[in-house]
Design a protein around this motif. Structure first.
Motif: not given
Length: 226
Positions: A58-64, A149-154, A103-110, A39-43
């Protein structure tokens, strides 16, 4: 095959103990921390200053873009070469949290971006500040969209915790491996571990369906009132 049931029964207790003591806590803690990080990253990506947004991107790119197993190995086996030695469970917490956060940052950003701009304007028109509009208007609407999508991630995270066995976290799969080392019955033990994972994910899937149904009814109620 007649020996399978006694072996599965005798190994059930240690497997369940590992599930309750390590698999479930690892899942719950990392998802909670990862969700907050996401959530912090999305904001930051949506509303933060450009330098911070680039760091987050950059962090999201590396991790994903790298395998979770490699990330766990870098944290647990790689950091000691820099003088940083972590407990296996702590290393797992850090690795899974960083992975979930990306991964959740991309979901929440969307989902935050999907909230109509008119909702912002309506919030400002009644005197809300940006923070009030975000937490009282935007986030509640985005949360309802984000649940599937968050439930699927969990649920995926529950299964991914089996990778923690590779860094010696004594979770469910690691417990199965240890029993295999003494019984020499890999098929039986791995099938049993798979059934426990299947049971956990089936329960979570059922809960997800009920939650989505309830949120759908709540959303319809709000639309009728509007």
């Amino acid at each position: 095959m007649s020996d399978w049931l006694p072996l599965m029964w005798s190994s059930l207790a240690p497997l369940l103990h590992a599930t309750v003591s390590f698999t479930i806590p690892l899942t719950l803690i990392t998802f909670t921390l990862g969700l907050a990080l996401g959530l912090l990253c999305a904001i930051i990506r949506l509303f933060g200053p450009r330098p911070l947004a680039w760091i987050v991107r950059f962090y999201v790119w590396v991790i994903r873009g790298t395998p979770l197993l490699v990330q766990l190995f870098l944290i647990f086996y790689g950091l000691p070469s820099l003088g940083i030695t972590l407990d296996a469970f702590v290393a797992g917490l850090i690795g899974f949290t960083l992975n979930v956060g990306a991964y959740t940052s991309e979901i929440l950003r969307a989902v935050i971006s999907s909230v109509p701009k008119g909702q912002w304007e309506a919030s400002y028109s009644i005197g809300m500040s940006w923070r009030q509009a975000m937490w009282r208007t935007i986030v509640p609407q985005a949360a309802r969209v984000a649940v599937p999508p968050l439930s699927n991630s969990f649920i995926s995270l529950v299964k991914d915790t089996s990778l923690a066995a590779a860094i010696t976290v004594p979770e469910l799969f690691q417990a199965a491996q240890r029993i295999v080392a003494t019984t020499y019955e890999p098929l039986v033990l791995y099938v049993e571990a798979a059934l426990i994972y299947l049971a956990l994910c089936s329960v979570l899937t059922a809960l997800q369906s009920r939650l989505e149904k309830r949120l759908g009814q709540y959303g319809g109620f709000l639309e009728d009132r509007s």
